[in-house]
Write a protein that holds these residues in place. Sequence first.
Motif, mmCIF file in Angstrom:
data_model
loop_
_atom_site.group_PDB
_atom_site.id
_atom_site.type_symbol
_atom_site.label_atom_id
_atom_site.label_comp_id
_atom_site.label_asym_id
_atom_site.label_seq_id
_atom_site.Cartn_x
_atom_site.Cartn_y
_atom_site.Cartn_z
ATOM 1 N N MET A 95 0.843 -1.198 0.000
ATOM 2 C CA MET A 95 0.000 0.000 0.000
ATOM 3 C C MET A 95 0.876 1.246 0.000
ATOM 4 O O MET A 95 1.828 1.353 0.775
ATOM 5 C CB MET A 95 -0.891 0.013 1.245
ATOM 6 C CG MET A 95 -1.822 1.204 1.316
ATOM 7 S SD MET A 95 -2.882 1.126 2.797
ATOM 8 C CE MET A 95 -3.694 2.719 2.659
ATOM 9 N N ARG A 96 0.598 2.175 -0.898
ATOM 10 C CA ARG A 96 1.393 3.393 -1.018
ATOM 11 C C ARG A 96 1.175 4.299 0.190
ATOM 12 O O ARG A 96 0.048 4.553 0.608
ATOM 13 C CB ARG A 96 0.987 4.147 -2.284
ATOM 14 C CG ARG A 96 1.867 5.364 -2.578
ATOM 15 C CD ARG A 96 1.303 6.160 -3.737
ATOM 16 N NE ARG A 96 0.128 6.934 -3.367
ATOM 17 C CZ ARG A 96 0.165 8.160 -2.842
ATOM 18 N NH1 ARG A 96 1.326 8.736 -2.585
ATOM 19 N NH2 ARG A 96 -0.951 8.807 -2.549
ATOM 20 N N ARG A 97 2.284 4.755 0.757
ATOM 21 C CA ARG A 97 2.170 5.679 1.883
ATOM 22 C C ARG A 97 1.800 7.068 1.370
ATOM 23 O O ARG A 97 2.351 7.544 0.377
ATOM 24 C CB ARG A 97 3.490 5.753 2.645
ATOM 25 C CG ARG A 97 3.844 4.466 3.385
ATOM 26 C CD ARG A 97 5.005 4.718 4.338
ATOM 27 N NE ARG A 97 6.196 5.158 3.637
ATOM 28 C CZ ARG A 97 7.237 5.757 4.221
ATOM 29 N NH1 ARG A 97 7.204 5.999 5.521
ATOM 30 N NH2 ARG A 97 8.283 6.118 3.519
ATOM 31 N N LYS A 98 0.866 7.718 2.045
ATOM 32 C CA LYS A 98 0.491 9.075 1.664
ATOM 33 C C LYS A 98 1.636 10.033 1.979
ATOM 34 O O LYS A 98 2.253 9.955 3.045
ATOM 35 C CB LYS A 98 -0.765 9.509 2.422
ATOM 36 C CG LYS A 98 -2.033 8.789 1.992
ATOM 37 C CD LYS A 98 -3.241 9.343 2.748
ATOM 38 C CE LYS A 98 -4.527 8.690 2.268
ATOM 39 N NZ LYS A 98 -5.713 9.217 3.002
ATOM 40 N N LYS A 99 1.907 10.928 1.030
ATOM 41 C CA LYS A 99 2.975 11.906 1.209
ATOM 42 C C LYS A 99 2.398 13.217 1.759
ATOM 43 O O LYS A 99 1.434 13.750 1.206
ATOM 44 C CB LYS A 99 3.690 12.163 -0.115
ATOM 45 C CG LYS A 99 4.433 10.954 -0.650
ATOM 46 C CD LYS A 99 5.139 11.277 -1.967
ATOM 47 C CE LYS A 99 5.893 10.065 -2.495
ATOM 48 N NZ LYS A 99 6.575 10.350 -3.783
ATOM 49 N N ILE A 100 3.006 13.698 2.830
ATOM 50 C CA ILE A 100 2.569 14.939 3.466
ATOM 51 C C ILE A 100 3.717 15.943 3.441
ATOM 52 O O ILE A 100 4.815 15.647 3.930
ATOM 53 C CB ILE A 100 2.127 14.702 4.927
ATOM 54 C CG1 ILE A 100 1.090 13.576 5.012
ATOM 55 C CG2 ILE A 100 1.598 16.004 5.539
ATOM 56 C CD1 ILE A 100 -0.211 13.858 4.307
ATOM 57 N N LEU A 101 3.479 17.108 2.863
ATOM 58 C CA LEU A 101 4.491 18.164 2.830
ATOM 59 C C LEU A 101 4.530 18.866 4.187
ATOM 60 O O LEU A 101 3.498 19.306 4.694
ATOM 61 C CB LEU A 101 4.156 19.169 1.731
ATOM 62 C CG LEU A 101 5.137 20.340 1.564
ATOM 63 C CD1 LEU A 101 6.501 19.847 1.086
ATOM 64 C CD2 LEU A 101 4.578 21.373 0.585
#
Length: 350
Positions: free
Chosen positions: A1-7
């Motif tokens: 599962m792709r990890r969500k990217k947070i800026l």
Amino acid sequence: MRRKKILVAALNWGLGHAARCIPIIHALEQHNFEPVLASDGNALLLLEKEFPHLSSFELPSYNVEYSTNGSTLKWKMMWDSPRILKAIKEEKKLAKKLVEDYNLSGIISDNRFGVRYKHLNCVFITHQLNVLSGSTTYFSSKIHQKYIRKFDECWIPDAPGSKNLSGILGHLGKRADAIKYIGPLSRFKKRDLPVKYKFLILLSGPEPQRSLLEEILLKKFENTSEKVLMLRGLLGENFTPSLDNKNLVIENYKFGKELEEVLNSSENIISRSGYTSIMDFAKLEKKAFFIPTPGQFEQEYLAERLENLGIAPFCRQDKFELSLLKELKDYKGLKDIGGTSHFRELFALF
């Protein structure tokens, strides 16, 4: 599962904004997000040194520089505002590009007004709902609150009740739903270590005031018989002043566990009364002597508040004398006010 990217974007105004983002970045990783870092100058350098495995990007610089005369700081900031507004406009464009290029799922911005994107949930971190600026406090606060409302949520690193660290800075008369008090943030843990230094001097903040305070303190401590460590707060600097007195140790900076160790092994701390420093010293339950940056109303207010509460003494930069440090014994020192950040609930926004 792709990890969500947070800026995660931090303002480069001293190191405090970047430093208090560190526990948030750790929490994002622990909750299976992939943080993406953004800032400029020393703030970006700090984040890159703490998280060398994460992607990082340089944002347009606000080029914040204080006046030599603290009484003119407010007017200098007003004079510089067109340049700052231009940087905010540029960082907004860059934020949009980063969202599209890296498929970001959310943004956490610590006092970077332009780092937001209308199609994503965006958070603004600040301890200043009220921005103190003397006679213009009402207007500076309203302008700041207007920018904050452009974000989906505002996270305040403090407790909501009367037992708090920020006082009127982080507390309005009424509570808005979008404002969330997330508890004080610190990257450090309290440890019981033998005392190695009588005083730890932490220098920080924009020039020229950082250098002016360094010059004052070097002169005052040049013949000290106590063990003193001075950290100059210069991340990219190789040069350090050399003195004959072996009791006074001077280094440019320490990171991570090394910094945590010297903080815990120092009996007293001398520093600016920046809010992140106050959160750190409260977490570590340290005694501190504060020297507010001249003309910075926020630091002056925080220092005066802590003195009035019997927690920590302070003095003006041009009035500092070693004899004033004797007052530390009459103050109770900072204490951990508790309050845990419930990051799982906070990150549900993304």
